[in-house]
Enzyme design. Sequence first.
Site, PDB file in Angstrom:
ATOM      1  N   ASP A  30       0.869  -1.231   0.054  1.00 36.13           N
ATOM      2  CA  ASP A  30      -0.057   0.053  -0.124  1.00 36.13           C
ATOM      3  C   ASP A  30       0.864   1.382  -0.016  1.00 36.13           C
ATOM      4  O   ASP A  30       2.031   1.198   0.775  1.00 36.13           O
ATOM      5  CB  ASP A  30      -0.832  -0.056   0.998  1.00 36.13           C
ATOM      6  CG  ASP A  30      -1.984   0.712   0.939  1.00 36.13           C
ATOM      7  OD1 ASP A  30      -3.311   0.211   0.617  1.00 36.13           O
ATOM      8  OD2 ASP A  30      -2.079   2.042   0.997  1.00 36.13           O
ATOM      9  N   GLU A 150     -14.863  -8.977  -6.566  1.00 29.78           N
ATOM     10  CA  GLU A 150     -14.740  -9.629  -5.086  1.00 29.78           C
ATOM     11  C   GLU A 150     -16.202  -9.534  -4.814  1.00 29.78           C
ATOM     12  O   GLU A 150     -16.662  -8.160  -5.022  1.00 29.78           O
ATOM     13  CB  GLU A 150     -13.777  -8.961  -4.475  1.00 29.78           C
ATOM     14  CG  GLU A 150     -13.674  -9.300  -2.874  1.00 29.78           C
ATOM     15  CD  GLU A 150     -13.631 -10.849  -2.968  1.00 29.78           C
ATOM     16  OE1 GLU A 150     -12.840 -11.601  -3.385  1.00 29.78           O
ATOM     17  OE2 GLU A 150     -14.586 -11.396  -2.254  1.00 29.78           O
ATOM     18  N   LYS A 206     -20.239  -8.409 -11.713  1.00 26.45           N
ATOM     19  CA  LYS A 206     -19.946  -7.538 -10.487  1.00 26.45           C
ATOM     20  C   LYS A 206     -21.209  -6.442 -10.141  1.00 26.45           C
ATOM     21  O   LYS A 206     -21.871  -6.301  -9.554  1.00 26.45           O
ATOM     22  CB  LYS A 206     -18.644  -7.099 -10.427  1.00 26.45           C
ATOM     23  CG  LYS A 206     -18.439  -6.226  -9.066  1.00 26.45           C
ATOM     24  CD  LYS A 206     -18.452  -7.055  -7.661  1.00 26.45           C
ATOM     25  CE  LYS A 206     -18.664  -6.147  -6.514  1.00 26.45           C
ATOM     26  NZ  LYS A 206     -19.172  -6.770  -5.351  1.00 26.45           N
ATOM     27  N   CYS A 262     -19.983   0.464  -1.676  1.00 22.81           N
ATOM     28  CA  CYS A 262     -20.095   0.027  -3.432  1.00 22.81           C
ATOM     29  C   CYS A 262     -21.572   0.103  -3.954  1.00 22.81           C
ATOM     30  O   CYS A 262     -21.390   0.684  -5.018  1.00 22.81           O
ATOM     31  CB  CYS A 262     -19.909  -1.602  -2.924  1.00 22.81           C
ATOM     32  SG  CYS A 262     -18.407  -2.132  -2.582  1.00 22.81           S
TER      33      CYS A 262
HETATM   34  N1  LIG Z   1     -15.119  -2.757   0.487  1.00 21.89           N
HETATM   35  C1  LIG Z   1     -16.033  -3.583  -0.233  1.00 21.89           C
HETATM   36  O1  LIG Z   1     -17.072  -4.182   0.771  1.00 21.89           O
HETATM   37  C2  LIG Z   1     -15.839  -4.082  -1.408  1.00 21.89           C
HETATM   38  C3  LIG Z   1     -16.341  -5.351  -1.721  1.00 21.89           C
HETATM   39  C4  LIG Z   1     -16.078  -5.673  -3.098  1.00 21.89           C
HETATM   40  C5  LIG Z   1     -15.462  -4.970  -3.728  1.00 21.89           C
HETATM   41  N2  LIG Z   1     -14.877  -3.898  -3.628  1.00 21.89           N
HETATM   42  C6  LIG Z   1     -13.956  -3.026  -4.642  1.00 21.89           C
HETATM   43  O2  LIG Z   1     -12.788  -3.445  -4.333  1.00 21.89           O
HETATM   44  C7  LIG Z   1     -11.876  -2.191  -4.556  1.00 21.89           C
HETATM   45  C8  LIG Z   1     -11.338  -1.671  -3.310  1.00 21.89           C
HETATM   46  O3  LIG Z   1     -12.063  -1.217  -2.324  1.00 21.89           O
HETATM   47  P1  LIG Z   1     -11.686  -1.092  -0.711  1.00 21.89           P
HETATM   48  O4  LIG Z   1     -12.857  -0.719  -0.077  1.00 21.89           O
HETATM   49  O5  LIG Z   1     -10.861  -2.209  -0.388  1.00 21.89           O
HETATM   50  O6  LIG Z   1     -11.058   0.286  -1.084  1.00 21.89           O
HETATM   51  P2  LIG Z   1      -9.815   1.011  -0.050  1.00 21.89           P
HETATM   52  O7  LIG Z   1      -9.751   2.357  -0.206  1.00 21.89           O
HETATM   53  O8  LIG Z   1     -10.189   0.629   1.498  1.00 21.89           O
HETATM   54  O9  LIG Z   1      -8.485   0.244  -0.307  1.00 21.89           O
HETATM   55  C9  LIG Z   1      -7.864   0.614  -1.535  1.00 21.89           C
HETATM   56  C10 LIG Z   1      -6.213   0.808  -1.125  1.00 21.89           C
HETATM   57  O10 LIG Z   1      -5.436   0.902  -2.331  1.00 21.89           O
HETATM   58  C11 LIG Z   1      -4.316   1.482  -1.849  1.00 21.89           C
HETATM   59  N3  LIG Z   1      -3.865   2.225  -2.987  1.00 21.89           N
HETATM   60  C12 LIG Z   1      -4.257   3.040  -4.179  1.00 21.89           C
HETATM   61  N4  LIG Z   1      -3.514   3.302  -5.177  1.00 21.89           N
HETATM   62  C13 LIG Z   1      -2.398   2.461  -4.743  1.00 21.89           C
HETATM   63  C14 LIG Z   1      -1.017   2.245  -5.291  1.00 21.89           C
HETATM   64  N5  LIG Z   1      -0.794   2.616  -6.477  1.00 21.89           N
HETATM   65  N6  LIG Z   1      -0.160   1.720  -4.936  1.00 21.89           N
HETATM   66  C15 LIG Z   1      -0.501   0.995  -3.493  1.00 21.89           C
HETATM   67  N7  LIG Z   1      -1.590   1.177  -2.944  1.00 21.89           N
HETATM   68  C16 LIG Z   1      -2.420   1.849  -3.680  1.00 21.89           C
HETATM   69  C17 LIG Z   1      -4.913   2.853  -1.097  1.00 21.89           C
HETATM   70  O11 LIG Z   1      -4.050   3.481  -0.169  1.00 21.89           O
HETATM   71  C18 LIG Z   1      -5.808   2.137  -0.368  1.00 21.89           C
HETATM   72  O12 LIG Z   1      -5.260   1.635   0.945  1.00 21.89           O
HETATM   73  C19 LIG Z   1     -12.893  -0.968  -5.037  1.00 21.89           C
HETATM   74  O13 LIG Z   1     -13.055  -0.882  -6.445  1.00 21.89           O
HETATM   75  C20 LIG Z   1     -14.195  -1.549  -4.311  1.00 21.89           C
HETATM   76  O14 LIG Z   1     -15.376  -0.996  -5.410  1.00 21.89           O
HETATM   77  C21 LIG Z   1     -15.244  -3.472  -2.330  1.00 21.89           C
END
Ligand SMILES: NC(=O)c1ccc[n+]([C@@H]2O[C@H](COP(=O)([O-])OP(=O)(O)OC[C@H]3O[C@@H](n4cnc5c(N)ncnc54)[C@H](O)[C@@H]3O)[C@@H](O)[C@H]2O)c1
Length: 444
Positions: A30, A150, A206, A262
């Site tokens: 991250d 996911e 999705k 989401c």
């Molecule tokens: N949260 C959920 O319940 C859920 C469920 C299914 C799918 N999703 C999808 O999964 C994806 C991620 O969601 P999330 O809730 O985990 O997001 P989040 O914001 O919690 O996590 C994303 C992470 O990516 C990091 N990041 C961004 N660019 C980066 C880079 N270049 N290098 C390293 N780290 C980097 C950020 O710092 C952050 O910690 C989204 O597309 C979301 O729609 C989320």
Amino acid sequence: MKIAMIGTGYVGLVTGACLAKIGHEIICVDQDQTKINALCGGAIPIFEPGLKEIVDQGVQNGHLSFSTDLTQAVESVDVIFLAVGTPQASDGRSDLTQVENAAKQIAKAANGDKMIVVKSTVPVGTCRRVGRILGKHDIEHAFHVTSNPEFLREGDAVSDFMQPDRIVFGTNSTDAEAIMCEIYAHFEATKVPVIKTSLETSELIKYSANAFLAAKVAFINEMANLCDATGANVDDLAVGIGLDSRIGAAFLKPGPGYGGSCFPKDTLALTILAQEADSPSRIIESVVDSNSNHIRRLGRKIADFCADCWQTDKKHPMIDKRIAVLGLAFKANTDDIRSAASTVIAPLLIKQGASVIGFDPEAAAAAGAAIDHIETTTKIDEALSGADAVVVLTEWDAIKMINWAEKKTLLNAPVVIDLRNLYSPESMAKLGFQYLSLGRPTAE
Ligand SMILES: NC(=O)c1ccc[n+]([C@@H]2O[C@H](COP(=O)([O-])OP(=O)(O)OC[C@H]3O[C@@H](n4cnc5c(N)ncnc54)[C@H](O)[C@@H]3O)[C@@H](O)[C@H]2O)c1
């Protein structure tokens, strides 16, 4: 298999820890140094039941590590998962900046052919776009891009990942398909259905799944309003339709509208995607409208009900009133407040002149930082003390289990607006509360 997970948020951390649990060697990357420092120090930066145990286990057996060094991680693996954020852009589309930046960084760091697995939720066409970005920034190496959406739910993320209803992946080569099968080989034994499809279908599965679930939520909320208008009971209605196996009982609980990181952004992005594909989805457009109307309507309903209970002026009932909001996270068992009902309802009440104190066992700090002029606490009694009304927004066990007979003495007025239908109208009436819930006749 050795895998790098780019993005260690709600999805990346759970996916990384679970892949480590099933035997892979995972390096979670991250760009947020504070997050990685916390993880390296044994702390979990999010609240997710069961996550700490598998993270600790992965770290102890050497299958899980954390880093901010994307280049080193990419160099050391053949497979790279992308689990970066895809938030809503100001025009309602999915903002793909994090995906595109990560793709460029991967191309720059690549020291050989790599496979990129897109776990982030992305609009149709994004995986091909990621492939083009990689090819443009690195002409020396070959990149396979696959889609692997996911479906985990925050609050149940670990069990959802470990016992999924299905695994979906989209590929455009047999080599990529073979690698995906190897990554998920653990689930073959448990007979989890695996849907192997094209990149486009996988990306759209999705969005369709989220839109369908959002439609169920919007539907039952509209039925709750209709029950209110006709004297019917939405709880009985939900059982009556949910037992039909073609419908199913899940997601038929009225509430303050869908929220979270989401459904709101994905339903909106899908309507735009459909319009741009010249195939507009009137159903999903209506779901989006229905959900935002619902929450606004609830704001008015709270104010009107309180004015009746307090017998005050209907125009400005909230001025100088103290309102306890119970539950700030968008659902129970998470600390996530992204698009939570609290972020709409609390500002509405504050704007109307109320002072709002919000209780949440895990999301109090995040909500305090995100909502202007709200006071927050992790102690229910502190929230209830001196409150002129209580608004229930999240179905935490601590809120479900409140002993109202005992807590009534803390309140300034016995007024409870329950937007999760957690309590029985009859019991609340017997205890002397003025009680409003969704789609259920009020008990005398
Ligand atoms: N949260 C959920 O319940 C859920 C469920 C299914 C799918 N999703 C999808 O999964 C994806 C991620 O969601 P999330 O809730 O985990 O997001 P989040 O914001 O919690 O996590 C994303 C992470 O990516 C990091 N990041 C961004 N660019 C980066 C880079 N270049 N290098 C390293 N780290 C980097 C950020 O710092 C952050 O910690 C989204 O597309 C979301 O729609 C989320």
